[in-house]
Structures are given as C-alpha cells and as structure tokens.
Design an enzyme around this catalytic site. Structure first.
Site: not given
Ligand code: PLP
Length: 398
Positions: A69, A218, A193, A122
């Site tokens: 962990r 992604k 992000d 998001y």
């Molecule tokens: N940031 C963006 C731009 C996203 O599109 C997403 C998920 O769709 C996330 C963060 C969150 O990622 P995760 O689904 O891997 O937790």
C-alpha cells in the site's frame, strides 16, 4: 512512511558517445522510458511483482520497500515514464483511479478554503468539489475556463485552481499559459487535468502548473481495460504530500493494471496521432452534414477554442461534441442506431464510443440535453464515417 521510487530505469539516451545528443521526442520517450536496465539476459519489460509485503527487519532504511500500500516496484516504471513524458522532476504517483488522484489534489484545500474550477469540468470532479463545500465549508467557484478575465478575477484568495482543458464534455479551451502565470503571481496552487490533451498535446508543468493529474484509464492506458490515475509534479514537497495521502487513503493501483497501462503507453503517440486525425476529419464532415445542428472540436477553424488550441496545444484531441438536428430524442436514437461506434461512457480507448452526457442527472445543466460526446478511436475513418452517417439518417428517420 513511503519509500522513494528506486529509479531503476535506464538512461533515456545511450551514453557511449560524448557528442551532445538532441533530446528524444515524446513519441520515442513513450517507448523507451521506464525500461529495466540493459543487462545481458535481462528482460526488456519490467516484471509484475505480486507481493503485498517485503522482507523487513528493524527500522526501514531509505529506498527499502516495506508494504505494497505504501510502495511497490511494479509502480515505478510507469511512474518514471509518465514523469518523463510530462517533463517532471519527480516520479509520477500512480493511483487506483483518476478520481483518487484528483482527491489527492483536493486534499491541498483546507476546510473553509476556496477552489476555482471549470463549470464544465468532469462531472464527478465537480461533485467532489460540491462534497467539500457541503462537508468542509469550502468555497467552490465554477468558472467559464475559456474566459481568462473571469478566471483571474475568481482566483483571488483561492487555495487551488483546478483547470481542465479541453473541458469534459464541452471542449472549452483555456488560455493555460496566461492562467498559470496569473495564479502563480497570486500564490494560488494550480493543478491541470491533462487527461484530454495527454502529455503529447500539452505540458502544463513547463507552463508553470504545480501539479498535473490524469485519468490514466483514458489515453495513457488506451484500451478501456484498466481504471487508474496519476499525479505528476516538479515539487518534491508536494510529491511527498501526495504520496502520504495515497498511503493514508489507500486508493492504490493494482500491479497488473499498472503493467497494462505501461504497455498501453508504448503506443500512445501512434494512437493519439491516428485518433486525432480521425476526429478532425469526422468533425469536418459533420459540419457539412444536413442532419447536424452543431459540432464542437477545436480543430474546426470556426470553433471558439480553435485559435487558442492551435497556439497552446500540439494537436486538437480526439473527443468531439455533436448535437444532431431534432434534439434529445434524436440524440438517444443515434446512440441506439450506431453499429460500429460503441455506446458507452469513458473515452480514450482504441475503439470509438459515444454517449449523450445529460443522461446523467449529475451532469452540469449548462450542457445541452442533446449533446453527444464522441470519443474517436483508431479505426479506419471511412468505416467510422459510414456508421455515423447511417445512424444519423436512421435516427432522424431521414
Ligand atoms: N478527469 C477527466 C477529464 C475524466 O474524463 C475522468 C473520467 O471520465 C476523470 C478525471 C476520472 O477518472 P477515473 O474514471 O479514472 O476515475
């Protein structure tokens, strides 16, 4: 306590010659970074170590692994490779999901503090911020991230500016260089992000961002087969705090998933190049389609984000927004009518997918009801076009 990654990767350029070498391109680094040392008979890929604990007596020495962990060697090659791609001084910090990585970044905001973020970030990121507001009295200010003056006015007194650019799902493009400079001048911590752009499309740390976060799920992993996240920073103190957060909260990544993500990362440049070209071509054709109301993609000269994306990004990304003529019912019918495109949430996989975003009650209400988010993959563009064109006709009864 966590152990520091043990820097077990080989140098990114062979050192036999003393002549200065040109820096390796990101496409090359995606292939070469995070490999085991080149030892005779050694593997070219890092091993997966399945062990929850490590042999250990007495006081833990620096660099010694103790318990998974806290740290495991199976994370290191991916963390190293991602940091290399983002141009970071510190190794990346991998998490069990993008949201776990984002939660680590939000941990920098104290109770009663202030966060500024895009109104079309998001939706779960927005939900997380709302939860901080409800439970810890955090002042959450949602801005139009494309409106630079509005963002700069909002960050006065903020603890964190979290930028998404392009935004999910509206594809607004922020003036990243201007916002990051303004935030630094005001002493506001910044996180970007970089999921949509990928490190090949923009490098926020080089523009002055404190932290980059990714949903590795992604493009980085790229095959819709793992859920992972990561934080990257140049700042050793921030990195130590993020690692401590990971250890405390336990949202860690599984070894197989990280190994798969590294394998996916090897083809990032090829996948991004192909999917971006497909997305731009489909966007171009959709603008001329009689059954289409609106198309959003920063590659389009008419798109509000075009000029800015052309200036600040390399490439325009592979997600596009589509509003078919006929509203929400037609949008839903289109999702049912496609045969090649996969009706699914998420994005960044090799396969093309689509969904109507407002089907989620939690999606921002300023997102149009009939907006379809298309994640364009690496299939043959003519096959993708034929399926979409056919589905538009079926959905509109035309
Ligand atoms: N940031 C963006 C731009 C996203 O599109 C997403 C998920 O769709 C996330 C963060 C969150 O990622 P995760 O689904 O891997 O937790």
């Amino acid at each position: 306590m966590t152990t520091e990654p043990t820097g077990q990767t080989e140098p990114t350029a062979p050192s036999a010659s003393t002549a200065p070498r040109a820096p390796l391109s990101p496409a090359t680094l995606a292939v070469s970074a995070g490999r085991p040392p080149r030892e005779q008979g050694g593997p070219v890929n890092p091993p997966v170590v399945l062990s929850s604990t490590y042999v250990s007596r007495g006081v833990q020495q620096p660099g010694e692994l103790l318990y998974t962990r806290m740290d495991t060697e199976t994370w290191h090659p991916f963390e190293e490779a991602l940091a290399t791609l983002e141009g970071a001084a510190e190794p990346g910090i991998v998490f069990g999901s993008g949201m776990a990585a984002i939660a680590a970044v939000f941990s920098f905001v104290p109770a009663g503090g202030k966060v500024v973020l895009p109104r079309h970030a998001y939706q779960v990121t927005l939900g997380f911020a709302d939860d901080l507001a409800a439970r810890h009295g955090v002042d959450v200010v949602r801005v139009d991230v494309a409106d630079t003056e509005q963002v700069i006015a909002a960050i006065e007194g903020a603890d964190l500016l979290l930028i998404e650019s392009p935004t999910n799902p509206m594809l607004e493009v922020a003036d990243l260089p201007a916002l990051l400079v303004a935030a630094r001048e005001r002493g506001v911590l910044t996180a970007v992000d970089n999921t949509f752009a990928t490190p090949l499309g923009q490098q926020p740390l080089a523009l002055g961002a404190d932290v980059v976060v990714h949903s590795v799920t992604k493009y980085l992993a790229g095959h819709s087969d793992v859920v992972l996240g990561a934080v990257v920073t140049n700042d050793a103190d921030l990195a130590a705090r993020v690692r401590a957060h990971r250890t405390l909260h336990g949202a860690i990544a599984g070894p197989w998933e990280v190994w798969l993500a590294l394998r996916g990362l090897r083809t990032l440049a090829l996948r991004v190049e192909r999917s971006q070209a497909n997305a731009a071509e489909i966007a171009r054709r959709l603008t001329a389609h009689p059954l289409v109301e609106e198309v959003r993609h920063p590659s389009l000269p008419t798109d509000p984000g075009h000029e800015r994306a052309a200036r600040t990004m390399s490439g325009f990304g592979s997600v596009l927004g589509l509003r078919p003529r006929g509203g929400r019912e037609v949008a839903d019918a289109l999702v049912t009518a496609v045969e090649l495109w996969v009706p699914a949430t998420s994005l960044g996989g090799v396969e093309s997918s689509l969904e109507r975003r407002r089907r989620f009650a939690t999606e921002s209400h300023t997102v149009p009801e009939d907006l379809l988010r298309l994640s364009v993959g690496i299939e043959d563009v003519e096959d993708l076009w034929a399926d979409l064109d056919h589905a538009l006709k079926v959905a509109t009864g035309g």
